[in-house]
Design a protein around this motif. Structure first.
Motif, mmCIF file in Angstrom:
data_model
loop_
_atom_site.group_PDB
_atom_site.id
_atom_site.type_symbol
_atom_site.label_atom_id
_atom_site.label_comp_id
_atom_site.label_asym_id
_atom_site.label_seq_id
_atom_site.Cartn_x
_atom_site.Cartn_y
_atom_site.Cartn_z
ATOM 1 N N TYR A 45 -13.543 0.390 -18.106
ATOM 2 C CA TYR A 45 -12.357 1.183 -17.801
ATOM 3 C C TYR A 45 -12.635 2.678 -17.681
ATOM 4 O O TYR A 45 -11.763 3.423 -17.263
ATOM 5 C CB TYR A 45 -11.273 0.885 -18.835
ATOM 6 N N GLY A 46 -13.833 3.098 -18.028
ATOM 7 C CA GLY A 46 -14.197 4.469 -17.764
ATOM 8 C C GLY A 46 -14.540 4.704 -16.303
ATOM 9 O O GLY A 46 -14.626 5.840 -15.845
ATOM 10 N N HIS A 47 -14.720 3.600 -15.559
ATOM 11 C CA HIS A 47 -15.095 3.686 -14.146
ATOM 12 C C HIS A 47 -14.006 3.168 -13.215
ATOM 13 O O HIS A 47 -13.893 3.631 -12.080
ATOM 14 C CB HIS A 47 -16.371 2.875 -13.903
ATOM 15 N N VAL A 48 -13.215 2.214 -13.683
ATOM 16 C CA VAL A 48 -12.148 1.653 -12.863
ATOM 17 C C VAL A 48 -10.979 1.286 -13.765
ATOM 18 O O VAL A 48 -11.159 0.682 -14.825
ATOM 19 C CB VAL A 48 -12.656 0.423 -12.067
ATOM 20 N N ALA A 49 -9.778 1.698 -13.367
ATOM 21 C CA ALA A 49 -8.616 1.560 -14.249
ATOM 22 C C ALA A 49 -8.130 0.120 -14.359
ATOM 23 O O ALA A 49 -7.806 -0.360 -15.448
ATOM 24 C CB ALA A 49 -7.491 2.465 -13.774
ATOM 25 N N THR A 50 -8.059 -0.571 -13.219
ATOM 26 C CA THR A 50 -7.513 -1.933 -13.201
ATOM 27 C C THR A 50 -8.305 -2.799 -12.223
ATOM 28 O O THR A 50 -9.053 -2.288 -11.380
ATOM 29 C CB THR A 50 -6.034 -1.941 -12.754
ATOM 30 N N LYS A 51 -8.110 -4.081 -12.327
ATOM 31 C CA LYS A 51 -8.728 -5.008 -11.377
ATOM 32 C C LYS A 51 -8.241 -4.723 -9.965
ATOM 33 O O LYS A 51 -9.016 -4.788 -9.002
ATOM 34 C CB LYS A 51 -8.400 -6.453 -11.765
ATOM 35 N N ASP A 52 -6.974 -4.400 -9.819
ATOM 36 C CA ASP A 52 -6.427 -4.110 -8.491
ATOM 37 C C ASP A 52 -7.094 -2.877 -7.884
ATOM 38 O O ASP A 52 -7.411 -2.859 -6.693
ATOM 39 C CB ASP A 52 -4.913 -3.901 -8.587
ATOM 40 N N ASP A 53 -7.311 -1.862 -8.698
ATOM 41 C CA ASP A 53 -8.015 -0.667 -8.213
ATOM 42 C C ASP A 53 -9.425 -1.022 -7.772
ATOM 43 O O ASP A 53 -9.923 -0.506 -6.761
ATOM 44 C CB ASP A 53 -8.066 0.399 -9.306
ATOM 45 N N LEU A 54 -10.070 -1.892 -8.521
ATOM 46 C CA LEU A 54 -11.417 -2.320 -8.179
ATOM 47 C C LEU A 54 -11.426 -3.058 -6.837
ATOM 48 O O LEU A 54 -12.303 -2.828 -6.000
ATOM 49 C CB LEU A 54 -11.973 -3.225 -9.280
ATOM 50 N N LEU A 55 -10.444 -3.916 -6.618
ATOM 51 C CA LEU A 55 -10.362 -4.640 -5.356
ATOM 52 C C LEU A 55 -10.158 -3.681 -4.182
ATOM 53 O O LEU A 55 -10.732 -3.876 -3.104
ATOM 54 C CB LEU A 55 -9.228 -5.670 -5.405
ATOM 55 N N HIS A 56 -9.362 -2.651 -4.388
ATOM 56 C CA HIS A 56 -9.174 -1.656 -3.332
ATOM 57 C C HIS A 56 -10.475 -0.894 -3.054
ATOM 58 O O HIS A 56 -10.781 -0.574 -1.903
ATOM 59 C CB HIS A 56 -8.054 -0.684 -3.696
ATOM 60 N N ASP A 57 -11.244 -0.635 -4.114
ATOM 61 C CA ASP A 57 -12.537 0.023 -3.933
ATOM 62 C C ASP A 57 -13.487 -0.872 -3.131
ATOM 63 O O ASP A 57 -14.209 -0.399 -2.249
ATOM 64 C CB ASP A 57 -13.168 0.349 -5.283
ATOM 65 N N LEU A 58 -13.483 -2.158 -3.434
ATOM 66 C CA LEU A 58 -14.317 -3.106 -2.704
ATOM 67 C C LEU A 58 -13.890 -3.189 -1.245
ATOM 68 O O LEU A 58 -14.729 -3.236 -0.336
ATOM 69 C CB LEU A 58 -14.224 -4.494 -3.349
ATOM 70 N N ALA A 59 -12.572 -3.210 -1.037
ATOM 71 C CA ALA A 59 -12.049 -3.270 0.331
ATOM 72 C C ALA A 59 -12.507 -2.052 1.120
ATOM 73 O O ALA A 59 -12.934 -2.169 2.280
ATOM 74 C CB ALA A 59 -10.522 -3.335 0.301
ATOM 75 N N GLY A 60 -12.440 -0.879 0.496
ATOM 76 C CA GLY A 60 -12.872 0.337 1.175
ATOM 77 C C GLY A 60 -14.342 0.283 1.546
ATOM 78 O O GLY A 60 -14.736 0.719 2.631
#
Length: 204
Positions: A45-60
């Motif tokens: 969580y120091g790098h990504v707030a939520t799973k959804d945020d992580l998925l958006h990062d992957l999508a980008g």
């Protein structure tokens, strides 16, 4: 004493995408991702707030491979074709995340930048803003339709299933063996028909 692995945003994305590639979207959780990286879930969580945020990062990250530079020379047909082909190729590398991407650009910077270039290239070529929006949407339908399913792989290799009841499909059992080639050629046929059809509608 064993050392705690050093985490990085790129390493987290790589591990998460690996889990999705192997187990699908439902297979990804922050707990499983932490286990994959050899850390506690709280460390993520120091790098990504939520799973959804992580998925958006992957999508980008995936969408960075979509090429919209073809619009730069003013040829909207070339731009549209390059965009579609590179988009399909990018999605084909990670098919399990396609359903997440299919919901639209959301707030993803990579997606919005490409959509902006596509829309601007179409308007500059003479399409109205409304038409440009519709063309962009239609292109997404084409690309994501191709990415979400394989028409050719959906047939059985058992000839008996088709031969007697469906005489016009008596060769359908051969399709799975050439699915990759046929799906590629079918996409190219649809893309050419789409672009050629649009050209006939462009106001002179």
């Amino acid at each position: 004493m064993p050392r705690t692995p050093i985490l990085s945003a790129s390493g987290i994305r790589t591990a998460a995408l690996g889990i999705i590639d192997r187990h699908g979207l439902d297979g990804l959780s922050m707990r499983k991702l932490a286990a994959e990286l050899g850390v506690q879930a709280a460390s993520l969580y120091g790098h990504v707030a939520t799973k959804d945020d992580l998925l958006h990062d992957l999508a980008g990250e995936i969408l960075e491979k979509v090429d919209v530079t073809g619009f730069a020379d003013g040829d909207w047909r070339h731009g549209l074709t390059m965009c579609a082909r590179s988009y399909r190729a990018a999605l084909a590398e990670h098919p399990n995340i396609v359903p997440f991407l299919a919901y639209g650009p959301a707030h993803r910077e990579a997606s919005l930048r490409r959509l902006d270039a596509l829309h601007g290239g179409l308007v500059a070529a003479g399409w109205s803003r409304r038409e440009a929006t519709m063309i962009a949407a239609s292109l997404m339908y084409l690309v994501f339709g191709a990415a979400l399913s394989s028409f050719s792989s959906g047939f059985s290799e058992d000839q008996a299933l088709y031969r007697d009841r469906y005489p016009n499909l008596d060769k359908a059992h051969l399709l799975p063996a050439v699915a990759e080639e046929l799906d590629h050629d079918s996409f190219e046929l649809a893309l050419a028909a789409f672009v050629d059809g649009l050209a006939l509608r462009l106001p002179r």
